[in-house]
Motif scaffolding. Structure first.
Motif, PDB file in Angstrom:
ATOM      1  N   SER A   1       0.431   6.840   9.812  1.00 11.03           N
ATOM      2  CA  SER A   1       0.041   7.359   8.498  1.00 11.03           C
ATOM      3  C   SER A   1       1.046   6.971   7.423  1.00 11.03           C
ATOM      4  O   SER A   1       0.661   6.620   6.302  1.00 11.03           O
ATOM      5  CB  SER A   1      -0.082   8.891   8.558  1.00 11.03           C
ATOM      6  N   PHE A   2       2.335   7.033   7.773  1.00  8.26           N
ATOM      7  CA  PHE A   2       3.371   6.712   6.801  1.00  8.26           C
ATOM      8  C   PHE A   2       3.235   5.275   6.303  1.00  8.26           C
ATOM      9  O   PHE A   2       3.171   5.012   5.092  1.00  8.26           O
ATOM     10  CB  PHE A   2       4.760   6.931   7.411  1.00  8.26           C
ATOM     11  N   PHE A   3       3.159   4.338   7.233  1.00  6.80           N
ATOM     12  CA  PHE A   3       3.090   2.918   6.851  1.00  6.80           C
ATOM     13  C   PHE A   3       1.731   2.562   6.244  1.00  6.80           C
ATOM     14  O   PHE A   3       1.658   1.799   5.274  1.00  6.80           O
ATOM     15  CB  PHE A   3       3.387   2.030   8.065  1.00  6.80           C
ATOM     16  N   ALA A   4       0.660   3.118   6.805  1.00 15.46           N
ATOM     17  CA  ALA A   4      -0.672   2.828   6.272  1.00 15.46           C
ATOM     18  C   ALA A   4      -0.837   3.396   4.866  1.00 15.46           C
ATOM     19  O   ALA A   4      -1.441   2.754   3.996  1.00 15.46           O
ATOM     20  CB  ALA A   4      -1.743   3.404   7.199  1.00 15.46           C
ATOM     21  N   THR A   5      -0.286   4.581   4.634  1.00 15.66           N
ATOM     22  CA  THR A   5      -0.374   5.204   3.312  1.00 15.66           C
ATOM     23  C   THR A   5       0.374   4.377   2.270  1.00 15.66           C
ATOM     24  O   THR A   5      -0.135   4.141   1.162  1.00 15.66           O
ATOM     25  CB  THR A   5       0.199   6.635   3.352  1.00 15.66           C
ATOM     26  N   LEU A   6       1.565   3.916   2.626  1.00 13.93           N
ATOM     27  CA  LEU A   6       2.330   3.070   1.707  1.00 13.93           C
ATOM     28  C   LEU A   6       1.590   1.774   1.421  1.00 13.93           C
ATOM     29  O   LEU A   6       1.510   1.321   0.264  1.00 13.93           O
ATOM     30  CB  LEU A   6       3.709   2.772   2.287  1.00 13.93           C
ATOM     31  N   ALA A   7       1.027   1.162   2.476  1.00 11.54           N
ATOM     32  CA  ALA A   7       0.316  -0.108   2.314  1.00 11.54           C
ATOM     33  C   ALA A   7      -0.924   0.058   1.443  1.00 11.54           C
ATOM     34  O   ALA A   7      -1.170  -0.740   0.524  1.00 11.54           O
ATOM     35  CB  ALA A   7      -0.075  -0.659   3.683  1.00 11.54           C
ATOM     36  N   LEU A   8      -1.715   1.102   1.702  1.00 13.93           N
ATOM     37  CA  LEU A   8      -2.932   1.325   0.932  1.00 13.93           C
ATOM     38  C   LEU A   8      -2.612   1.715  -0.510  1.00 13.93           C
ATOM     39  O   LEU A   8      -3.321   1.301  -1.441  1.00 13.93           O
ATOM     40  CB  LEU A   8      -3.784   2.411   1.596  1.00 13.93           C
ATOM     41  N   SER A   9      -1.555   2.493  -0.700  1.00 11.67           N
ATOM     42  CA  SER A   9      -1.150   2.876  -2.062  1.00 11.67           C
ATOM     43  C   SER A   9      -0.681   1.651  -2.838  1.00 11.67           C
ATOM     44  O   SER A   9      -0.966   1.506  -4.037  1.00 11.67           O
ATOM     45  CB  SER A   9      -0.026   3.921  -2.007  1.00 11.67           C
ATOM     46  N   TYR A  10       0.038   0.772  -2.147  1.00 12.95           N
ATOM     47  CA  TYR A  10       0.501  -0.471  -2.777  1.00 12.95           C
ATOM     48  C   TYR A  10      -0.693  -1.331  -3.200  1.00 12.95           C
ATOM     49  O   TYR A  10      -0.724  -1.873  -4.315  1.00 12.95           O
ATOM     50  CB  TYR A  10       1.399  -1.234  -1.801  1.00 12.95           C
ATOM     51  N   LEU A  11      -1.674  -1.429  -2.312  1.00 16.67           N
ATOM     52  CA  LEU A  11      -2.889  -2.189  -2.640  1.00 16.67           C
ATOM     53  C   LEU A  11      -3.607  -1.573  -3.838  1.00 16.67           C
ATOM     54  O   LEU A  11      -4.086  -2.286  -4.729  1.00 16.67           O
ATOM     55  CB  LEU A  11      -3.836  -2.216  -1.433  1.00 16.67           C
ATOM     56  N   LEU A  12      -3.671  -0.253  -3.856  1.00 15.04           N
ATOM     57  CA  LEU A  12      -4.358   0.451  -4.941  1.00 15.04           C
ATOM     58  C   LEU A  12      -3.679   0.183  -6.280  1.00 15.04           C
ATOM     59  O   LEU A  12      -4.342   0.078  -7.319  1.00 15.04           O
ATOM     60  CB  LEU A  12      -4.372   1.952  -4.650  1.00 15.04           C
ATOM     61  N   SER A  13      -2.350   0.046  -6.254  1.00 17.67           N
ATOM     62  CA  SER A  13      -1.605  -0.181  -7.497  1.00 17.67           C
ATOM     63  C   SER A  13      -1.587  -1.649  -7.912  1.00 17.67           C
ATOM     64  O   SER A  13      -1.367  -1.955  -9.082  1.00 17.67           O
ATOM     65  CB  SER A  13      -0.172   0.325  -7.346  1.00 17.67           C
ATOM     66  N   LYS A  14      -1.834  -2.550  -6.949  1.00 14.90           N
ATOM     67  CA  LYS A  14      -1.696  -3.988  -7.215  1.00 14.90           C
ATOM     68  C   LYS A  14      -3.016  -4.734  -7.400  1.00 14.90           C
ATOM     69  O   LYS A  14      -3.056  -5.756  -8.087  1.00 14.90           O
ATOM     70  CB  LYS A  14      -0.917  -4.653  -6.069  1.00 14.90           C
ATOM     71  N   ILE A  15      -4.076  -4.274  -6.781  1.00 15.94           N
ATOM     72  CA  ILE A  15      -5.347  -5.004  -6.858  1.00 15.94           C
ATOM     73  C   ILE A  15      -5.840  -5.031  -8.295  1.00 15.94           C
ATOM     74  O   ILE A  15      -5.988  -3.987  -8.935  1.00 15.94           O
ATOM     75  CB  ILE A  15      -6.423  -4.372  -5.934  1.00 15.94           C
ATOM     76  N   GLU A  16      -6.091  -6.215  -8.812  1.00 14.88           N
ATOM     77  CA  GLU A  16      -6.570  -6.372 -10.183  1.00 14.88           C
ATOM     78  C   GLU A  16      -8.072  -6.668 -10.224  1.00 14.88           C
ATOM     79  O   GLU A  16      -8.666  -6.702 -11.294  1.00 14.88           O
ATOM     80  CB  GLU A  16      -5.810  -7.519 -10.877  1.00 14.88           C
TER      81      GLU A  16
END
Length: 403
Positions: A194-209
């Motif tokens: 959950s820790f790593f997946a949450t960081l990865a998905l949050s990063y995608l959410l902030s970066k996807i244009e």
């Protein structure tokens, strides 16, 4: 044939939307109206001799997707700032204690009357001991802020804790220290994932244009959940932690690594994401209860053999609830009445494998418990005073008036 199906589905979902809009005025839980609407559709289709294929297999699918979205929606609503510490602690214990006490008591009663193993009885008892957040949260829009927050926290935690407890009992053939140790390891594994997946998905959410950014995130959430379930990991923990992380970014800004996610921009995306989740959750929840209502038979509702069990279960639910609310110094009205059963209870009932089923723990009993708890909630909310906000000389005064 395609066009009539589209017209029917759109019409039914629009009616479901009207139910949701008017539930705060009529005080009738939308789940009751959806079940009734689904049942009427079945009667009409039989009367008109319309051949509809067996839709039973869709129920677990819609239920699973609905559970994921409902837990995510609830987690996004949970605000874990310091001012909410007391209400969070109280809601945790008011959610957890009834699940344990009521499960063990019902299991004892099931074992006594059916002469079966206690573990088997416990597996069948747990689905009745969980508050359905899908029904509770959507029914308390007009309550005071403090009562509404408590219901959101309690029902969301009840869903998660109840599912974890059910999975632990149902998936372990023997309950001992070894199985408890294995379950603890599973919790640690899913926490790490959950820790790593949450960081990865949050990063995608902030970066996807790209114009499409939320659907891939939702699909990845469901994919990780499904894969975790294959390996018998408590996957709802992941959904809960992901939602809590996104919903509490302001409380996490003190950590330097959070700045990598651009929290100010991410908060804007989270707001849009939350709105989308709320709308999709409504759609899935409405389809689930419409389908469940469609599959209900008249004999299921009027089954006298299970009615006494349904009344006993509901009486115990509200007895335990009244004691705990008093113990934790929480208002009996309206919180006592808000303990509905719904989607999560049906889903756990369907998850019991046939070899573990008890004869009288059947569809009739589940339906009767859902209807009885919904009716009690409806009656309780009808006699609840609603808050009214009045503005005088730019100052807000909140008064409580009887309807």
């Amino acid at each position: 044939m395609t066009i009539p199906i589209i017209i029917t589905l759109c019409g039914l979902l629009l009616i479901a939307y009207v139910f949701d809009l008017t539930s705060s005025l009529t005080k009738i839980p939308s789940v009751l109206l959806l079940l009734l609407l689904g049942w009427i559709v079945r009667q009409v289709s039989q009367l008109m001799k319309i051949n509809i294929p067996d839709l039973t297999g869709l129920l677990p699918f819609l239920g699973t997707i609905g559970l994921i979205l409902i837990v995510l929606e609830g987690a996004l609503e949970l605000d874990f700032d310091k001012s909410k510490k007391i209400i969070i602690v109280k809601s945790f214990f008011v959610a957890l204690i009834p699940i344990l006490l009521l499960s063990f008591l019902l299991a004892f009663l099931f074992q006594y009357f059916e002469n079966i193993s206690y573990k088997l009885s416990l597996t069948n008892a747990i689905p009745f001991c969980i508050i359905s957040s899908s029904v509770a949260i959507s029914s308390v829009k007009n309550l005071t802020t403090s009562n509404r927050e408590f219901v959101v926290y309690e029902s969301s935690l009840s869903d998660i804790l109840g599912v974890l407890f059910f999975n632990y009992i149902a998936l372990n053939s023997v309950i001992n220290l070894q199985s408890a140790g294995a379950f603890t390891v599973q919790l640690l594994i899913i926490a790490l994932i959950s820790f790593f997946a949450t960081l990865a998905l949050s990063y995608l959410l902030s970066k996807i244009e790209h114009n499409i950014k939320f659907v891939p995130i939702i699909l990845l959430l469901i994919l990780i959940y499904a894969i975790s379930e294959i390996y018998h990991l408590p996957a709802l923990i992941f959904i809960l932690l992901f939602g809590l992380f996104l919903g509490n970014l302001d409380q996490l800004k003190q950590f330097k690594w959070i700045q990598m996610l651009r929290p100010r921009e991410l908060n804007k995306e989270v707001h849009k994401f939350k709105e989308l989740i709320v709308e999709i959750t409504f759609l899935i929840r409405a389809l689930f209860f419409l389908l469940f209502g469609y599959l209900i038979k008249r004999s299921d509702i009027l089954n006298a053999e299970t009615l006494i069990w349904a009344i006993t279960i509901v009486a115990l639910v509200f007895l335990f609830r009244a004691i705990l609310l008093k113990l934790f110094k929480l208002p009996l009205s309206p919180l006592l009445f808000i303990a509905p059963r719904g989607l999560v209870n049906v889903l756990l009932f369907l998850a019991i494998i046939p070899s573990q089923n008890i004869s009288f723990v059947n569809t009739s009993l589940v339906i009767q418990v859902i209807i009885l708890t919904a009716l009690i909630m409806m009656i309780g909310l009808m006699f609840t005073k609603n808050p009214v906000t009045i503005t005088i000389k730019n100052e807000q005064i909140t008064e409580t008036v009887a309807e």
